[in-house]
Design an enzyme around this catalytic site. Structure first.
Site: not given
Length: 381
Positions: A6-7, A9-11, A13, A101, A125, A197
Protein backbone atom coordinates in the site's frame (compact mmCIF):
# COMPACT_ATOMS: atom_id res chain seq x y z
CA UNK A 1 6.00 -14.15 -1.12
CA UNK A 2 3.62 -12.29 -3.36
CA UNK A 3 3.21 -8.94 -1.60
CA UNK A 4 0.81 -6.04 -2.06
CA UNK A 5 2.43 -2.77 -0.96
CA UNK A 6 0.00 0.00 0.00
CA UNK A 7 1.77 3.15 -1.25
CA UNK A 8 0.33 6.43 0.00
CA UNK A 9 2.80 8.62 -1.84
CA UNK A 10 4.85 9.28 1.29
CA UNK A 11 8.36 8.31 2.29
CA UNK A 12 7.41 5.56 4.76
CA UNK A 13 5.33 3.41 2.42
CA UNK A 14 7.90 3.85 -0.38
CA UNK A 15 10.77 2.59 1.79
CA UNK A 16 8.60 -0.24 3.16
CA UNK A 17 7.93 -1.40 -0.41
CA UNK A 18 11.62 -1.06 -1.30
CA UNK A 19 12.66 -3.26 1.61
CA UNK A 20 10.24 -5.98 0.53
CA UNK A 21 11.75 -5.85 -2.98
CA UNK A 22 15.24 -6.16 -1.49
CA UNK A 23 14.07 -9.19 0.51
CA UNK A 24 13.29 -10.96 -2.76
CA UNK A 25 9.49 -10.83 -2.65
CA UNK A 26 7.26 -10.28 -5.67
CA UNK A 27 5.93 -6.80 -4.87
CA UNK A 28 3.06 -4.91 -6.48
CA UNK A 29 2.33 -1.34 -5.47
CA UNK A 30 -1.20 -0.03 -4.99
CA UNK A 31 -2.35 3.49 -4.21
CA UNK A 32 -5.73 3.86 -2.52
CA UNK A 33 -7.92 6.59 -4.00
CA UNK A 34 -9.99 7.45 -0.94
CA UNK A 35 -11.33 10.89 -1.82
CA UNK A 36 -14.32 11.30 -4.12
CA UNK A 37 -13.02 14.70 -5.23
CA UNK A 38 -9.25 14.68 -4.68
CA UNK A 39 -7.33 17.92 -4.64
CA UNK A 40 -4.53 18.36 -7.14
CA UNK A 41 -1.97 19.14 -4.44
CA UNK A 42 -1.51 18.66 -0.74
CA UNK A 43 -1.62 21.62 1.66
CA UNK A 44 1.89 21.20 3.07
CA UNK A 45 1.72 18.41 5.64
CA UNK A 46 -2.07 18.40 5.74
CA UNK A 47 -4.27 15.88 4.03
CA UNK A 48 -3.39 13.01 1.77
CA UNK A 49 -4.87 11.10 -1.15
CA UNK A 50 -4.40 14.05 -3.52
CA UNK A 51 -3.49 13.62 -7.18
CA UNK A 52 0.02 14.71 -6.19
CA UNK A 53 0.21 11.80 -3.71
CA UNK A 54 -0.89 9.33 -6.39
CA UNK A 55 1.79 10.65 -8.75
CA UNK A 56 4.44 10.43 -6.02
CA UNK A 57 3.46 6.82 -5.32
CA UNK A 58 3.66 5.96 -9.03
CA UNK A 59 7.10 7.57 -9.36
CA UNK A 60 8.36 5.61 -6.35
CA UNK A 61 7.05 2.38 -7.88
CA UNK A 62 8.84 3.22 -11.13
CA UNK A 63 12.12 3.71 -9.24
CA UNK A 64 11.63 0.33 -7.56
CA UNK A 65 10.68 -1.32 -10.84
CA UNK A 66 7.41 -2.81 -9.55
CA UNK A 67 3.91 -2.91 -11.06
CA UNK A 68 1.62 -0.17 -9.81
CA UNK A 69 -2.16 0.26 -9.67
CA UNK A 70 -4.68 2.70 -8.23
CA UNK A 71 -7.68 1.22 -6.43
CA UNK A 72 -10.74 3.42 -6.02
CA UNK A 73 -12.09 2.78 -2.52
CA UNK A 74 -13.64 6.22 -2.13
CA UNK A 75 -17.21 4.98 -1.64
CA UNK A 76 -16.26 2.50 1.06
CA UNK A 77 -13.99 5.09 2.73
CA UNK A 78 -16.81 7.65 2.73
CA UNK A 79 -19.20 5.18 4.33
CA UNK A 80 -16.91 3.39 6.80
CA UNK A 81 -14.64 6.26 7.84
CA UNK A 82 -16.04 9.71 6.97
CA UNK A 83 -19.70 9.01 7.74
CA UNK A 84 -18.71 7.13 10.91
CA UNK A 85 -16.59 10.14 11.94
CA UNK A 86 -19.51 12.54 11.49
CA UNK A 87 -21.99 10.23 13.22
CA UNK A 88 -19.70 9.77 16.23
CA UNK A 89 -19.29 13.52 16.71
CA UNK A 90 -23.06 13.97 16.32
CA UNK A 91 -23.46 11.50 19.20
CA UNK A 92 -21.04 13.42 21.43
CA UNK A 93 -18.11 11.05 20.99
CA UNK A 94 -14.57 11.65 19.70
CA UNK A 95 -13.61 9.05 17.07
CA UNK A 96 -10.16 8.17 15.76
CA UNK A 97 -10.50 8.03 11.94
CA UNK A 98 -6.99 6.59 11.44
CA UNK A 99 -7.89 3.62 13.59
CA UNK A 100 -11.17 3.15 11.73
CA UNK A 101 -9.37 3.38 8.36
CA UNK A 102 -6.94 0.64 9.41
CA UNK A 103 -9.81 -1.52 10.61
CA UNK A 104 -12.20 -1.03 7.70
CA UNK A 105 -10.04 -0.09 4.71
CA UNK A 106 -6.33 -0.95 4.78
CA UNK A 107 -6.57 -4.25 6.63
CA UNK A 108 -10.09 -5.24 5.64
CA UNK A 109 -11.06 -4.04 2.16
CA UNK A 110 -7.50 -4.05 0.81
CA UNK A 111 -6.52 -7.30 2.49
CA UNK A 112 -9.71 -9.03 1.32
CA UNK A 113 -9.13 -7.93 -2.27
CA UNK A 114 -5.44 -8.74 -2.10
CA UNK A 115 -6.05 -12.29 -0.83
CA UNK A 116 -8.67 -12.79 -3.55
CA UNK A 117 -6.05 -11.79 -6.13
CA UNK A 118 -3.52 -14.26 -4.77
CA UNK A 119 -1.34 -12.01 -2.61
CA UNK A 120 0.17 -13.42 0.59
CA UNK A 121 0.69 -10.20 2.56
CA UNK A 122 -0.17 -6.52 2.64
CA UNK A 123 2.79 -4.30 3.52
CA UNK A 124 2.45 -0.75 4.83
CA UNK A 125 4.75 1.94 6.18
CA UNK A 126 3.33 1.83 9.70
CA UNK A 127 5.80 2.07 12.56
CA UNK A 128 5.13 -1.15 14.46
CA UNK A 129 6.74 -4.58 14.76
CA UNK A 130 5.44 -8.08 14.10
CA UNK A 131 7.12 -10.82 16.11
CA UNK A 132 6.57 -14.57 15.85
CA UNK A 133 5.56 -15.73 19.31
CA UNK A 134 4.37 -18.98 20.89
CA UNK A 135 0.74 -18.09 20.18
CA UNK A 136 1.29 -16.80 16.64
CA UNK A 137 2.18 -13.40 15.21
CA UNK A 138 2.42 -10.69 17.88
CA UNK A 139 2.01 -6.93 17.35
CA UNK A 140 4.61 -4.84 19.22
CA UNK A 141 5.53 -1.19 19.59
CA UNK A 142 8.02 0.29 17.15
CA UNK A 143 11.61 0.98 18.16
CA UNK A 144 11.10 4.70 17.42
CA UNK A 145 8.75 5.61 20.27
CA UNK A 146 8.00 9.03 18.78
CA UNK A 147 6.64 7.41 15.60
CA UNK A 148 5.07 4.29 17.15
CA UNK A 149 1.70 3.50 15.52
CA UNK A 150 0.83 0.30 17.34
CA UNK A 151 -2.10 2.08 19.05
CA UNK A 152 -3.98 2.58 15.77
CA UNK A 153 -3.21 -1.00 14.72
CA UNK A 154 -4.68 -2.53 17.88
CA UNK A 155 -7.96 -3.16 16.02
CA UNK A 156 -6.34 -5.92 13.95
CA UNK A 157 -7.11 -9.54 14.71
CA UNK A 158 -4.79 -12.58 14.48
CA UNK A 159 -5.65 -13.43 10.86
CA UNK A 160 -5.05 -9.86 9.70
CA UNK A 161 -1.72 -9.63 11.53
CA UNK A 162 -0.61 -12.93 10.02
CA UNK A 163 -1.10 -11.44 6.54
CA UNK A 164 0.53 -8.07 7.28
CA UNK A 165 4.10 -6.74 7.16
CA UNK A 166 5.56 -3.60 8.77
CA UNK A 167 9.19 -3.36 7.58
CA UNK A 168 9.92 -0.03 9.34
CA UNK A 169 9.25 -1.11 12.91
CA UNK A 170 12.91 -1.49 13.81
CA UNK A 171 14.08 1.78 12.21
CA UNK A 172 14.08 5.39 13.50
CA UNK A 173 12.38 7.86 11.15
CA UNK A 174 15.57 9.87 10.29
CA UNK A 175 17.17 6.66 9.02
CA UNK A 176 14.13 5.96 6.85
CA UNK A 177 14.46 9.38 5.20
CA UNK A 178 18.20 8.88 4.68
CA UNK A 179 17.53 5.49 3.10
CA UNK A 180 14.92 6.98 0.78
CA UNK A 181 17.39 9.62 -0.39
CA UNK A 182 20.08 6.99 -0.98
CA UNK A 183 17.61 4.99 -3.08
CA UNK A 184 16.81 8.02 -5.23
CA UNK A 185 13.22 8.29 -4.03
CA UNK A 186 11.97 11.84 -4.56
CA UNK A 187 9.70 11.60 -1.50
CA UNK A 188 12.71 11.46 0.87
CA UNK A 189 12.05 14.97 2.18
CA UNK A 190 8.27 15.05 1.73
CA UNK A 191 6.52 16.26 4.91
CA UNK A 192 4.59 13.68 6.91
CA UNK A 193 0.84 14.01 6.70
CA UNK A 194 -0.94 14.79 9.95
CA UNK A 195 -4.31 15.82 11.29
CA UNK A 196 -7.32 14.20 9.59
CA UNK A 197 -6.55 13.18 6.04
CA UNK A 198 -9.97 13.99 4.60
CA UNK A 199 -10.01 17.49 6.15
CA UNK A 200 -7.15 19.03 4.18
CA UNK A 201 -7.47 22.55 5.65
CA UNK A 202 -7.42 21.27 9.23
CA UNK A 203 -10.74 22.94 10.09
CA UNK A 204 -12.48 20.02 11.76
CA UNK A 205 -15.16 22.21 13.36
CA UNK A 206 -15.96 23.79 10.00
CA UNK A 207 -16.12 20.38 8.30
CA UNK A 208 -18.51 19.04 10.93
CA UNK A 209 -20.65 22.19 10.83
CA UNK A 210 -21.05 21.77 7.06
CA UNK A 211 -22.31 18.22 7.64
CA UNK A 212 -24.31 18.66 10.84
CA UNK A 213 -25.42 22.29 10.69
CA UNK A 214 -25.78 24.73 13.57
CA UNK A 215 -27.48 23.71 16.79
CA UNK A 216 -26.73 26.36 19.42
CA UNK A 217 -26.87 25.47 23.07
CA UNK A 218 -25.58 26.35 26.52
CA UNK A 219 -22.20 25.77 28.10
CA UNK A 220 -22.78 25.14 31.79
CA UNK A 221 -20.65 24.72 34.89
CA UNK A 222 -20.90 21.61 37.05
CA UNK A 223 -23.68 23.16 39.13
CA UNK A 224 -25.72 23.97 36.02
CA UNK A 225 -24.81 27.68 35.87
CA UNK A 226 -24.82 28.95 32.30
CA UNK A 227 -21.32 30.28 31.51
CA UNK A 228 -21.35 30.47 27.73
CA UNK A 229 -22.95 29.56 24.41
CA UNK A 230 -21.90 27.33 21.54
CA UNK A 231 -22.92 26.73 17.92
CA UNK A 232 -22.93 22.93 18.11
CA UNK A 233 -21.72 20.18 20.44
CA UNK A 234 -19.72 18.67 17.55
CA UNK A 235 -17.13 21.43 18.09
CA UNK A 236 -16.05 19.95 21.42
CA UNK A 237 -14.28 16.93 22.86
CA UNK A 238 -13.89 15.79 26.46
CA UNK A 239 -10.74 17.33 27.94
CA UNK A 240 -10.75 20.33 25.59
CA UNK A 241 -9.53 23.60 27.05
CA UNK A 242 -9.05 26.00 24.14
CA UNK A 243 -11.79 27.65 22.11
CA UNK A 244 -14.49 27.51 24.79
CA UNK A 245 -15.20 31.29 24.67
CA UNK A 246 -16.73 31.36 28.13
CA UNK A 247 -18.47 34.57 29.16
CA UNK A 248 -18.22 33.92 32.90
CA UNK A 249 -14.78 33.26 34.44
CA UNK A 250 -14.31 30.57 37.07
CA UNK A 251 -14.47 31.81 40.64
CA UNK A 252 -10.95 30.58 41.33
CA UNK A 253 -9.64 32.05 38.08
CA UNK A 254 -8.36 28.71 36.83
CA UNK A 255 -9.02 27.39 33.32
CA UNK A 256 -11.98 25.12 32.69
CA UNK A 257 -12.16 22.01 30.56
CA UNK A 258 -14.93 20.15 28.76
CA UNK A 259 -16.23 17.43 31.10
CA UNK A 260 -19.22 16.15 29.17
CA UNK A 261 -21.07 16.60 25.87
CA UNK A 262 -24.80 15.98 25.61
CA UNK A 263 -26.08 16.23 22.01
CA UNK A 264 -29.64 15.38 23.12
CA UNK A 265 -30.13 18.74 24.85
CA UNK A 266 -27.18 20.47 23.10
CA UNK A 267 -25.39 21.05 26.40
CA UNK A 268 -21.66 21.16 27.08
CA UNK A 269 -20.49 20.81 30.70
CA UNK A 270 -17.20 22.40 31.80
CA UNK A 271 -15.21 22.36 35.02
CA UNK A 272 -11.74 22.18 36.57
CA UNK A 273 -9.11 19.78 35.32
CA UNK A 274 -9.44 17.66 38.49
CA UNK A 275 -13.02 16.80 37.54
CA UNK A 276 -11.72 15.03 34.44
CA UNK A 277 -10.05 12.32 36.51
CA UNK A 278 -11.53 8.86 36.07
CA UNK A 279 -10.70 5.44 37.54
CA UNK A 280 -12.89 3.13 35.50
CA UNK A 281 -13.63 2.75 31.81
CA UNK A 282 -16.30 0.72 30.07
CA UNK A 283 -15.42 -0.21 26.49
CA UNK A 284 -17.27 -1.94 23.66
CA UNK A 285 -16.52 -3.80 20.40
CA UNK A 286 -13.30 -5.47 21.62
CA UNK A 287 -10.69 -7.02 19.38
CA UNK A 288 -8.00 -9.37 20.68
CA UNK A 289 -4.76 -9.69 18.73
CA UNK A 290 -4.44 -13.18 20.21
CA UNK A 291 -6.50 -15.41 22.47
CA UNK A 292 -6.13 -13.71 25.89
CA UNK A 293 -6.95 -16.89 27.80
CA UNK A 294 -9.46 -17.23 30.65
CA UNK A 295 -9.95 -14.81 33.51
CA UNK A 296 -9.17 -11.10 33.97
CA UNK A 297 -6.14 -9.46 32.38
CA UNK A 298 -3.60 -7.10 33.97
CA UNK A 299 -1.05 -4.88 32.25
CA UNK A 300 -1.01 -1.36 30.80
CA UNK A 301 -3.60 0.51 28.75
CA UNK A 302 -3.15 3.45 26.41
CA UNK A 303 -6.09 5.81 26.01
CA UNK A 304 -4.92 8.10 23.20
CA UNK A 305 -2.64 7.71 20.18
CA UNK A 306 0.36 9.22 21.97
CA UNK A 307 -0.82 9.02 25.56
CA UNK A 308 1.10 7.67 28.52
CA UNK A 309 0.38 4.01 29.37
CA UNK A 310 -1.51 3.45 32.62
CA UNK A 311 -1.44 0.23 34.69
CA UNK A 312 -4.86 -1.40 34.72
CA UNK A 313 -6.94 -4.54 35.22
CA UNK A 314 -9.39 -5.58 32.50
CA UNK A 315 -12.36 -7.89 32.84
CA UNK A 316 -14.11 -9.01 29.68
CA UNK A 317 -17.88 -9.39 29.88
CA UNK A 318 -19.14 -10.57 26.51
CA UNK A 319 -18.65 -7.72 24.06
CA UNK A 320 -17.75 -5.23 26.83
CA UNK A 321 -14.64 -4.55 28.87
CA UNK A 322 -14.51 -3.26 32.43
CA UNK A 323 -11.18 -1.44 32.82
CA UNK A 324 -9.95 -0.51 36.30
CA UNK A 325 -7.11 2.02 36.23
CA UNK A 326 -4.44 1.79 38.95
CA UNK A 327 -4.11 5.57 38.88
CA UNK A 328 -6.55 8.23 37.65
CA UNK A 329 -6.42 9.39 34.03
CA UNK A 330 -7.75 12.67 32.62
CA UNK A 331 -9.33 13.66 29.33
CA UNK A 332 -10.67 10.18 28.58
CA UNK A 333 -13.06 10.71 25.68
CA UNK A 334 -15.81 8.27 24.65
CA UNK A 335 -15.19 7.17 21.07
CA UNK A 336 -11.44 6.86 21.49
CA UNK A 337 -9.74 3.48 21.81
CA UNK A 338 -8.40 1.77 24.91
CA UNK A 339 -5.48 -0.40 23.80
CA UNK A 340 -4.02 -3.10 26.04
CA UNK A 341 -0.25 -3.67 26.25
CA UNK A 342 1.84 -6.38 27.88
CA UNK A 343 5.20 -4.63 27.79
CA UNK A 344 5.63 -3.69 24.14
CA UNK A 345 3.07 -6.24 22.90
CA UNK A 346 -0.42 -5.16 21.91
CA UNK A 347 -2.98 -7.48 23.50
CA UNK A 348 -6.20 -5.97 22.19
CA UNK A 349 -8.31 -2.89 21.67
CA UNK A 350 -11.86 -1.66 22.32
CA UNK A 351 -13.83 1.58 21.93
CA UNK A 352 -14.34 3.68 25.06
CA UNK A 353 -18.06 3.95 25.80
CA UNK A 354 -18.06 5.42 29.30
CA UNK A 355 -15.56 6.76 31.83
CA UNK A 356 -16.35 7.27 35.51
CA UNK A 357 -14.73 8.13 38.81
CA UNK A 358 -15.28 5.54 41.51
CA UNK A 359 -13.60 7.64 44.18
CA UNK A 360 -13.28 11.36 44.74
CA UNK A 361 -10.12 13.21 43.76
CA UNK A 362 -9.11 16.65 45.00
CA UNK A 363 -11.33 19.21 43.30
CA UNK A 364 -13.57 16.67 41.59
CA UNK A 365 -17.35 16.50 41.81
CA UNK A 366 -18.34 12.93 42.54
CA UNK A 367 -22.02 13.04 43.08
CA UNK A 368 -23.73 11.46 40.09
CA UNK A 369 -24.74 7.82 40.62
CA UNK A 370 -24.12 5.33 37.84
CA UNK A 371 -25.75 2.00 37.09
CA UNK A 372 -23.56 -0.15 39.31
CA UNK A 373 -24.04 2.07 42.35
CA UNK A 374 -20.65 3.76 42.21
CA UNK A 375 -20.27 7.50 41.72
CA UNK A 376 -19.08 9.51 38.73
CA UNK A 377 -18.31 13.14 37.86
CA UNK A 378 -21.32 15.22 36.91
CA UNK A 379 -22.19 14.50 33.29
CA UNK A 380 -19.79 11.58 32.92
CA UNK A 381 -21.02 8.74 30.76
Amino acid sequence: MKVLAAMSGGVDSAVAAARMVDAGHEVTGVHLALSRNPQSFRSGSRGCCSREDAHDARRAADVLGIPFYVWDLSERFAEDVVEDFVAEYAAGRTPNPCLRCNEKIKFSAVLERGVALGFDRVVTGHYARLVEGPGGVELHRAVDAAKDQSYVLGVLGPEQLARSAFPLGETPKPEVRAEAAARGLLVADKPDSHDICFIADGDTAGFLASRLGRRPGPIVDQDGTRVGEHEGTHSFTVGQRRGLRLGVPAEDGRPRFVLDISPVDATVVVGPREALQVDRIEAVRPTWTQDPGPGPWSGEVQLRAHGEPVPADVRAEGDRWQVRLHRPATGVAPGQAVVLYAGTRVVGSATIDRAVADRAHPGSAVDAPVADGSRSPVGAR
